[in-house]
Design an enzyme around this catalytic site. Structure first.
Site, PDB file in Angstrom:
ATOM      1  N   SER A  25       0.804  -1.213   0.000  1.00  0.00           N
ATOM      2  CA  SER A  25       0.000   0.000   0.000  1.00  0.00           C
ATOM      3  C   SER A  25       0.838   1.265   0.000  1.00  0.00           C
ATOM      4  O   SER A  25       2.057   1.240  -0.050  1.00  0.00           O
ATOM      5  CB  SER A  25      -0.952   0.033   1.189  1.00  0.00           C
ATOM      6  N   THR A  57      -1.763   0.660  -6.311  1.00  0.00           N
ATOM      7  CA  THR A  57      -1.769   0.150  -4.944  1.00  0.00           C
ATOM      8  C   THR A  57      -3.042   0.664  -4.277  1.00  0.00           C
ATOM      9  O   THR A  57      -3.961   1.109  -4.954  1.00  0.00           O
ATOM     10  CB  THR A  57      -0.477   0.552  -4.187  1.00  0.00           C
ATOM     11  N   TYR A  58      -3.105   0.595  -2.954  1.00  0.00           N
ATOM     12  CA  TYR A  58      -4.268   1.099  -2.236  1.00  0.00           C
ATOM     13  C   TYR A  58      -3.802   1.965  -1.076  1.00  0.00           C
ATOM     14  O   TYR A  58      -2.668   1.887  -0.622  1.00  0.00           O
ATOM     15  CB  TYR A  58      -5.163  -0.050  -1.750  1.00  0.00           C
ATOM     16  N   GLY A  73       5.651  -2.425   1.079  1.00  0.00           N
ATOM     17  CA  GLY A  73       5.671  -3.717   0.401  1.00  0.00           C
ATOM     18  C   GLY A  73       6.456  -3.649  -0.897  1.00  0.00           C
ATOM     19  O   GLY A  73       7.424  -2.900  -1.023  1.00  0.00           O
ATOM     20  N   ALA A  74       6.025  -4.434  -1.879  1.00  0.00           N
ATOM     21  CA  ALA A  74       6.743  -4.512  -3.154  1.00  0.00           C
ATOM     22  C   ALA A  74       6.872  -3.150  -3.832  1.00  0.00           C
ATOM     23  O   ALA A  74       7.865  -2.882  -4.511  1.00  0.00           O
ATOM     24  CB  ALA A  74       6.040  -5.503  -4.083  1.00  0.00           C
ATOM     25  N   ALA A  75       5.889  -2.270  -3.628  1.00  0.00           N
ATOM     26  CA  ALA A  75       5.943  -0.934  -4.239  1.00  0.00           C
ATOM     27  C   ALA A  75       7.143  -0.131  -3.758  1.00  0.00           C
ATOM     28  O   ALA A  75       7.599   0.786  -4.447  1.00  0.00           O
ATOM     29  CB  ALA A  75       4.651  -0.178  -3.951  1.00  0.00           C
TER      30      ALA A  75
END
EC number: 4.1.1.11
Length: 124
Positions: A25, A57-58, A73-75
């Site tokens: 996110s 993403t959110y 995270g991955a972002a």
């Protein structure tokens, strides 16, 4: 029929952190969320001005007044602290609704303080 239109955006936000070990996110300061009409869990696109990356993403709520913009995270692999990004939300609406809709657009400075709140004017 509905079309996907710009709902709101935060323009030239500065990434304050990138946390690879979080579940995912983007953390956004609560005040910026409110001014941009963003909700917890809402899908957003992120455009990294520095490197051209574009991803979805959110939103999760950050502490009010901290001006945090943190990719999680991955972002977190797609940004670095200090990068300039554009946070974009879209909404589905009918063409008639779209003619009169005015998205919230925040322009922020290097500290993620709002320097202008505007809308894109639409003809119709």
């Amino acid at each position: 029929m509905t079309i996907e239109m710009l709902y709101s955006k935060i323009h030239r936000a500065t990434v304050t952190d990138a946390n690879l070990n979080y579940v995912g996110s983007i953390t956004i300061d609560e005040e910026l969320m409110e001014e941009a009409n963003l909700l917890v869990g809402q899908k957003v696109d992120i455009v990294n001005i520095n490197n051209g990356e574009r991803f979805s993403t959110y939103v999760i709520k950050g502490k009010r007044g901290n001006r945090d913009i943190c990719l999680n995270g991955a972002a977190a692999r797609k940004v670095h602290p200090g990068d300039k990004i554009i946070i974009i939300a879209y909404a589905n609406m009918t063409p008639e609704e779209a003619k009169n809709f005015k998205p919230a657009v925040l322009i922020v400075d290097d500290n993620n303080d709002i320097i202008e709140k505007t809308t894109y004017l639409q003809e119709g």
